[in-house]
Write an enzyme that holds these catalytic residues in place. Sequence first.
Site, PDB file in Angstrom:
ATOM      1  CG  ASN A  24       0.733   6.036 -73.040  1.00  0.00           C
ATOM      2  OD1 ASN A  24       1.619   6.766 -73.486  1.00  0.00           O
ATOM      3  ND2 ASN A  24       0.702   5.669 -71.772  1.00  0.00           N
ATOM      4  CE  LYS A  31       0.255   8.784 -70.246  1.00  0.00           C
ATOM      5  NZ  LYS A  31       1.095   9.501 -69.291  1.00  0.00           N
ATOM      6  CG  ASP A  75       0.737   5.412 -68.250  1.00  0.00           C
ATOM      7  OD1 ASP A  75      -0.054   6.146 -67.621  1.00  0.00           O
ATOM      8  OD2 ASP A  75       1.772   5.838 -68.790  1.00  0.00           O
TER       9      ASP A  75
END
Length: 163
Positions: free
Chosen positions: A79, A76, A74
């Site tokens: 984050n 991105k 994840d």
Amino acid sequence: ICKNIKHPFIVGLHFAFQSATKFYIGLEYIPGGDLMNLLTRKNEFLQPDSIKLYIAEIALAINHLHSNGIIYRDLKPENILISADGNLKLTDFGLSKDVSLCNDQTSTLCGTLEYLAPEILKKEKYSFEVDWWALGVITYELFYKITPFYHRNKENIIQSILN
């Protein structure tokens, strides 16, 4: 994952415990906000040298996870946090997976659409390479303030990634 991973570019876990109804987690305090906040500032572009440093820091964190059998899945800007000293730190390991016991592969469809690698969208088995794909998307986004596959229509995003 957070309990077992220690790295200068990954948010540290200070404690974790649970009650009968809740789970509590104490993470390292990172006061600089996230990378998305930095990207959305109007008329402000990052300098190429800063982008190179940011990509290197993220790459070192991802490489460390991979060397411990973990796919992040994840990656991105939301984050990626900015520490008080200006360095980046990965956070939010909710979609991460330890694949060291399953031939370093998985096939779960998860992540954020604009950062997904084609093999995830095709529901094929995948491994660590999906994180490197996402890092490429972030690199593009840092330079141009938009992802390479951006479109208002989700199906168009999927087709752009697949093609």
